[in-house]
Design a protein around this motif. Structure first.
Motif, PDB file in Angstrom:
ATOM      1  N   LEU A  27       0.423   6.347   1.061  1.00 52.89           N
ATOM      2  CA  LEU A  27       1.555   5.914   0.231  1.00 52.89           C
ATOM      3  C   LEU A  27       2.225   7.092  -0.456  1.00 52.89           C
ATOM      4  CD1 LEU A  27       0.350   2.573  -1.413  1.00 52.89           C
ATOM      5  CD2 LEU A  27       2.121   2.885   0.315  1.00 52.89           C
ATOM      6  N   VAL A  28       1.426   8.069  -0.888  1.00 53.51           N
ATOM      7  CA  VAL A  28       2.003   9.257  -1.530  1.00 53.51           C
ATOM      8  C   VAL A  28       2.898  10.005  -0.543  1.00 53.51           C
ATOM      9  CG1 VAL A  28       1.452  11.519  -2.497  1.00 53.51           C
ATOM     10  CG2 VAL A  28       0.165   9.504  -3.238  1.00 53.51           C
ATOM     11  N   ARG A  29       2.457  10.117   0.714  1.00 52.95           N
ATOM     12  CA  ARG A  29       3.271  10.802   1.724  1.00 52.95           C
ATOM     13  C   ARG A  29       4.565  10.036   2.009  1.00 52.95           C
ATOM     14  NH1 ARG A  29      -1.863  11.138   4.647  1.00 52.95           N
ATOM     15  NH2 ARG A  29      -2.838  13.148   4.194  1.00 52.95           N
ATOM     16  N   LEU A  30       4.453   8.724   2.122  1.00 55.05           N
ATOM     17  CA  LEU A  30       5.648   7.916   2.353  1.00 55.05           C
ATOM     18  C   LEU A  30       6.625   8.035   1.192  1.00 55.05           C
ATOM     19  CD1 LEU A  30       4.035   4.686   3.862  1.00 55.05           C
ATOM     20  CD2 LEU A  30       5.548   6.283   5.044  1.00 55.05           C
ATOM     21  N   ALA A  31       6.096   8.059  -0.028  1.00 57.91           N
ATOM     22  CA  ALA A  31       6.965   8.197  -1.202  1.00 57.91           C
ATOM     23  C   ALA A  31       7.702   9.530  -1.164  1.00 57.91           C
ATOM     24  CB  ALA A  31       6.138   8.072  -2.479  1.00 57.91           C
ATOM     25  N   ALA A  32       6.974  10.603  -0.854  1.00 54.14           N
ATOM     26  CA  ALA A  32       7.602  11.921  -0.792  1.00 54.14           C
ATOM     27  C   ALA A  32       8.694  11.945   0.265  1.00 54.14           C
ATOM     28  CB  ALA A  32       6.549  12.986  -0.502  1.00 54.14           C
ATOM     29  N   ALA A  33       8.442  11.278   1.416  1.00 53.74           N
ATOM     30  CA  ALA A  33       9.438  11.255   2.489  1.00 53.74           C
ATOM     31  C   ALA A  33      10.694  10.503   2.071  1.00 53.74           C
ATOM     32  CB  ALA A  33       8.841  10.618   3.741  1.00 53.74           C
ATOM     33  N   GLY A  35      11.791  10.357  -1.007  1.00 51.93           N
ATOM     34  CA  GLY A  35      12.329  10.935  -2.233  1.00 51.93           C
ATOM     35  C   GLY A  35      11.903  10.203  -3.484  1.00 51.93           C
ATOM     36  N   VAL A  36      10.800   9.475  -3.410  1.00 51.48           N
ATOM     37  CA  VAL A  36      10.279   8.736  -4.562  1.00 51.48           C
ATOM     38  C   VAL A  36       9.165   9.555  -5.205  1.00 51.48           C
ATOM     39  CG1 VAL A  36       9.092   6.633  -5.320  1.00 51.48           C
ATOM     40  CG2 VAL A  36      10.848   6.523  -3.539  1.00 51.48           C
ATOM     41  N   LYS A  37       9.210   9.692  -6.533  1.00 48.78           N
ATOM     42  CA  LYS A  37       8.200  10.465  -7.248  1.00 48.78           C
ATOM     43  C   LYS A  37       6.968   9.603  -7.473  1.00 48.78           C
ATOM     44  CE  LYS A  37       7.590  13.324 -11.371  1.00 48.78           C
ATOM     45  NZ  LYS A  37       8.202  13.762 -12.650  1.00 48.78           N
ATOM     46  N   LEU A  38       5.910   9.886  -6.707  1.00 46.93           N
ATOM     47  CA  LEU A  38       4.667   9.116  -6.812  1.00 46.93           C
ATOM     48  C   LEU A  38       3.508  10.041  -6.485  1.00 46.93           C
ATOM     49  CD1 LEU A  38       3.268   6.329  -7.168  1.00 46.93           C
ATOM     50  CD2 LEU A  38       3.475   6.046  -4.686  1.00 46.93           C
ATOM     51  N   GLY A  39       2.656  10.300  -7.449  1.00 50.18           N
ATOM     52  CA  GLY A  39       1.506  11.175  -7.244  1.00 50.18           C
ATOM     53  C   GLY A  39       0.214  10.386  -7.122  1.00 50.18           C
ATOM     54  N   LYS A  40      -0.840  11.086  -6.681  1.00 48.09           N
ATOM     55  CA  LYS A  40      -2.133  10.420  -6.537  1.00 48.09           C
ATOM     56  C   LYS A  40      -2.649   9.889  -7.862  1.00 48.09           C
ATOM     57  CE  LYS A  40      -3.801  13.002  -2.488  1.00 48.09           C
ATOM     58  NZ  LYS A  40      -4.829  13.947  -1.992  1.00 48.09           N
ATOM     59  N   SER A  41      -2.439  10.659  -8.935  1.00 48.19           N
ATOM     60  CA  SER A  41      -2.945  10.214 -10.232  1.00 48.19           C
ATOM     61  C   SER A  41      -2.235   8.944 -10.689  1.00 48.19           C
ATOM     62  CB  SER A  41      -2.786  11.324 -11.273  1.00 48.19           C
ATOM     63  OG  SER A  41      -1.436  11.700 -11.408  1.00 48.19           O
ATOM     64  N   GLN A  42      -0.907   8.866 -10.438  1.00 48.81           N
ATOM     65  CA  GLN A  42      -0.183   7.647 -10.798  1.00 48.81           C
ATOM     66  C   GLN A  42      -0.705   6.452 -10.006  1.00 48.81           C
ATOM     67  OE1 GLN A  42       3.666   9.898 -10.153  1.00 48.81           O
ATOM     68  NE2 GLN A  42       4.369   8.199 -11.382  1.00 48.81           N
ATOM     69  N   LEU A  43      -0.872   6.630  -8.695  1.00 50.36           N
ATOM     70  CA  LEU A  43      -1.324   5.540  -7.854  1.00 50.36           C
ATOM     71  C   LEU A  43      -2.723   5.078  -8.265  1.00 50.36           C
ATOM     72  CD1 LEU A  43      -0.312   3.804  -5.576  1.00 50.36           C
ATOM     73  CD2 LEU A  43      -1.185   5.478  -3.943  1.00 50.36           C
ATOM     74  N   ARG A 118      10.844  10.895  11.928  1.00 50.57           N
ATOM     75  CA  ARG A 118       9.783  11.686  11.290  1.00 50.57           C
ATOM     76  C   ARG A 118       9.689  11.359   9.805  1.00 50.57           C
ATOM     77  NH1 ARG A 118      10.957  17.822  12.504  1.00 50.57           N
ATOM     78  NH2 ARG A 118       8.780  18.092  11.949  1.00 50.57           N
ATOM     79  N   GLN A 119       8.485  11.476   9.295  1.00 49.96           N
ATOM     80  CA  GLN A 119       8.238  11.393   7.861  1.00 49.96           C
ATOM     81  C   GLN A 119       7.663  12.734   7.416  1.00 49.96           C
ATOM     82  OE1 GLN A 119       8.847   8.817   5.853  1.00 49.96           O
ATOM     83  NE2 GLN A 119       9.355   7.230   7.365  1.00 49.96           N
ATOM     84  N   PHE A 120       7.912  13.117   6.182  1.00 48.10           N
ATOM     85  CA  PHE A 120       7.481  14.423   5.704  1.00 48.10           C
ATOM     86  C   PHE A 120       6.678  14.277   4.414  1.00 48.10           C
ATOM     87  CE2 PHE A 120      11.294  14.969   8.186  1.00 48.10           C
ATOM     88  CZ  PHE A 120      10.965  16.009   9.038  1.00 48.10           C
ATOM     89  N   LYS A 121       5.624  15.034   4.318  1.00 45.74           N
ATOM     90  CA  LYS A 121       4.780  15.003   3.129  1.00 45.74           C
ATOM     91  C   LYS A 121       4.955  16.297   2.335  1.00 45.74           C
ATOM     92  CE  LYS A 121       0.597  17.147   5.017  1.00 45.74           C
ATOM     93  NZ  LYS A 121      -0.870  17.077   5.081  1.00 45.74           N
ATOM     94  N   LYS A 122       4.500  16.256   1.099  1.00 41.74           N
ATOM     95  CA  LYS A 122       4.573  17.469   0.285  1.00 41.74           C
ATOM     96  C   LYS A 122       3.587  18.499   0.821  1.00 41.74           C
ATOM     97  CE  LYS A 122       1.116  16.108  -3.174  1.00 41.74           C
ATOM     98  NZ  LYS A 122       0.859  15.783  -4.575  1.00 41.74           N
ATOM     99  N   SER A 123       3.824  19.734   0.452  1.00 36.97           N
ATOM    100  CA  SER A 123       2.974  20.832   0.900  1.00 36.97           C
ATOM    101  C   SER A 123       1.549  20.662   0.380  1.00 36.97           C
ATOM    102  CB  SER A 123       3.545  22.162   0.401  1.00 36.97           C
ATOM    103  OG  SER A 123       2.615  23.205   0.549  1.00 36.97           O
ATOM    104  N   SER A 124       0.590  21.035   1.202  1.00 36.39           N
ATOM    105  CA  SER A 124      -0.810  20.984   0.784  1.00 36.39           C
ATOM    106  C   SER A 124      -1.084  21.968  -0.349  1.00 36.39           C
ATOM    107  CB  SER A 124      -1.727  21.290   1.976  1.00 36.39           C
ATOM    108  OG  SER A 124      -1.451  22.580   2.509  1.00 36.39           O
ATOM    109  N   LYS A 125      -0.191  22.927  -0.560  1.00 37.31           N
ATOM    110  CA  LYS A 125      -0.363  23.867  -1.676  1.00 37.31           C
ATOM    111  C   LYS A 125      -0.350  23.152  -3.017  1.00 37.31           C
ATOM    112  CE  LYS A 125       3.079  26.682  -0.811  1.00 37.31           C
ATOM    113  NZ  LYS A 125       3.669  26.148   0.431  1.00 37.31           N
ATOM    114  N   LEU A 126       0.237  21.937  -3.051  1.00 37.79           N
ATOM    115  CA  LEU A 126       0.345  21.193  -4.301  1.00 37.79           C
ATOM    116  C   LEU A 126      -0.828  20.254  -4.543  1.00 37.79           C
ATOM    117  CD1 LEU A 126       4.136  20.284  -4.082  1.00 37.79           C
ATOM    118  CD2 LEU A 126       3.096  22.018  -5.537  1.00 37.79           C
ATOM    119  N   ASP A 127      -1.788  20.211  -3.619  1.00 34.74           N
ATOM    120  CA  ASP A 127      -2.873  19.236  -3.714  1.00 34.74           C
ATOM    121  C   ASP A 127      -3.664  19.348  -5.012  1.00 34.74           C
ATOM    122  OD1 ASP A 127      -2.189  18.130  -1.331  1.00 34.74           O
ATOM    123  OD2 ASP A 127      -3.794  19.060  -0.157  1.00 34.74           O
TER     124      ASP A 127
END
Length: 520
Positions: A27-33, A35-43, A118-127
């Motif tokens: 869901l976090v990856r789909l949100a990023a794709a 343009g929805v702001k949704l992080g793991k901590s929020q979820l 295609r769907q795009f996720k945030k960079s793993s650098k932000l994990d």
């Protein structure tokens, strides 16, 4: 949908995710794709039932899960028809996630099968990058405000909303110079601004600083990120205080390195524990961050403690990064000592700015000064120059007021003495907290923050975020949990005492009443 007995939002969200085989990360990856702001901590907060999303996020979740928002929120028993969605896929771990929903019709490719979108996720650098000062608890406060609930905000050090005004002279000077600020400046900044900063550094005793050693930035925050990216490599370590301003840990992590936290000792006025610093140094340690005055504790470090830190840095050949953004917000007749003034033989990078001292946080103007033994950091300085050039320059209109702000009478000092707003508000909040049963607190000597502790035997706090959320929901008071400052012990929180006295009085009454019955 099966399992209609699960009525709550969190249960329905979990049910819908289970039935579709979706994980939080999906869901976090789909949100990023989208343009929805949704992080793991929020979820995680949503799934645990601690918070519920705002309308926009709720709509996204319903669309992604192929259910109605009314059912997901608990307003309807029937999941209803799935909204039009580009989701309903389980993203893979790769950066580009196929979406097998129909692609837009392309008349130039008649008869050819549609390509998956295609769907795009945030960079793993932000994990592992966290900045919880503006995290799930704040999101819940925004959701409450959307519903018309008034929230008392004691969470952000932003002076303007609390009636602190920029001096008229500063506003007038910016107005008069706007037509001269329409183009780029030198990437380091306007000469007039850097000259004023250099002279200020000289007054602070910072050695070997020239105009070319100063970089202006869109707040000190931008320059912290530039410095960390220029300095740190994968596998490197940098010593950062705990508690800290979390941007330091986030920027060091984003640069690929490891922030190793040294303890600031509550029993010693929140001063850095020098023995702990020594124990944390390894062959991978390249630098040390010193935040003085400290955010979130408001501690002001004496010369003796700073000298001990310099001695450790000298022995281990470390670069010193000094965050001194609150150096002009010192009370009780104390004087701020710049650590760089004690280390002429070391390479030091000092960060400062006008956001807090001159109440211009929205103008975004900070600076970074390189001092001391620059001969050992020529390649690092080349890296800083490269990154500085890449962003072209900082906000030029804001640069134009630096000379005015740093020269002449510092009217803001009147806020820091008896009778001044910041001084009196600190006194009030400190007295109120000190008199609350089960609360201990160290009196801050600078800035506008205070960092109380809740007695673990009385309140049994194990989750700072839960405490902050419960206070917000019960009393509509917003504070920042201690873990947001990379402080591991539960039961701490930061209060900003910028609001006017009557607001602080209301907030302290609410906190005191809440603590009279709250237990975890």
């Amino acid at each position: 949908m099966e399992g209609q007995t699960r009525k709550g939002f969190s249960a329905r969200l979990g049910q819908a995710m289970d039935e579709r085989g979706l994980r939080q990360a999906d869901l976090v990856r789909l949100a990023a794709a989208d343009g929805v702001k949704l992080g793991k901590s929020q979820l995680s907060q949503y799934l645990s039932g601690k918070t519920e999303p705002r309308k926009a996020t709720l709509s996204f979740l319903a669309t992604a899960l192929g259910i109605s928002a009314a059912w997901l929120s608990g307003e309807a028993e029937d999941a209803g028809p799935a909204p039009a969605a580009s989701a309903l896929v389980t993203p893979s771990a790769s950066a580009a996630v196929p979406d097998h929903s129909p692609a837009p019709h392309d008349p130039t490719k008649k008869g050819e099968p549609a390509m998956p979108r295609r769907q795009f996720k945030k960079s793993s650098k932000l994990d592992n990058v966290l900045y919880d000062i503006r995290g799930p608890v704040l999101d819940e406060a925004y959701r409450m405000e959307d519903q018309g609930i008034h929230v008392l905000k004691l969470n952000i050090g932003n002076p303007a909303p609390f009636g602190f005004r920029t001096p008229d002279e500063v506003v007038k000077d910016m107005q008069d110079q706007l037509t001269e600020c329409e183009g780029y400046s030198n990437s380091r900044g306007l000469f007039s601004a850097r000259k004023a900063i250099m002279q200020y550094d000289q007054l602070k005793g910072i050695p070997n600083v020239d105009v070319e050693d100063i970089y202006t930035g869109n707040g000190a925050s931008e320059l912290i990120q530039i410095a960390m990216n220029a300095f740190m490599d994968v596998g490197d370590e940098i010593l950062v205080p705990s508690p800290d301003y979390p941007l330091w840990t986030a920027c060091a992590t984003l640069a690929g390195s490891t922030a190793v936290h040294y303890i600031c000792d509550e029993q010693a006025n929140w001063y850095p524990d020098v023995e702990d610093i020594k124990s944390k140094v390894t062959p991978r340690t390249k630098g040390i961050v010193v935040i003085n005055p400290n955010n979130p504790t408001g501690a002001l470090y004496p010369r003796e403690v700073l000298q001990e830190i310099v001695d450790v840095a000298r022995e281990n050949q470390l670069v010193i990064f000094a965050d001194e953004i609150y150096d002009r917000l010192v009370m009780d007749g104390k004087q701020h000592v710049s650590i760089a003034s004690l280390a002429p033989d070391l390479f030091c990078v000092t960060f400062n700015g006008l956001s807090k001292s001159h109440m211009v946080a929205g103008y975004r103007i900070g600076w970074m000064s390189l001092s001391g033994n620059k001969s050992i950091a020529k390649d690092l300085i080349d890296g800083i120059n490269m990154l500085s050039n890449m962003r072209l320059c900082s906000n030029v209109p804001a640069q134009s007021i630096v000379q005015t702000c740093l020269g002449g009478i510092q009217r803001g000092q009147g806020l820091l003495v008896p009778g001044g707003r910041i001084f009196e508000q600190r006194e009030y909040v400190y007295e109120r907290l000190s008199n609350m049963d089960g609360v201990t607190v160290t009196k801050p000597e600078a800035a506008f923050y205070i960092f109380p502790r809740l007695d673990p035997d009385k309140f049994h706090i194990t989750d700072d975020d839960q405490f902050a959320l419960d206070l917000l929901k019960d009393k509509h008071v917003l504070i920042t949990a201690g873990k947001g400052f990379n402080w591991k012990k539960p039961g701490y929180f930061r209060i900003v005492y910028l609001p006017r006295r009557h607001t602080l009085h209301e907030a302290m009454d609410k906190v005191e009443d809440f603590l009279s019955y709250y237990r975890q």
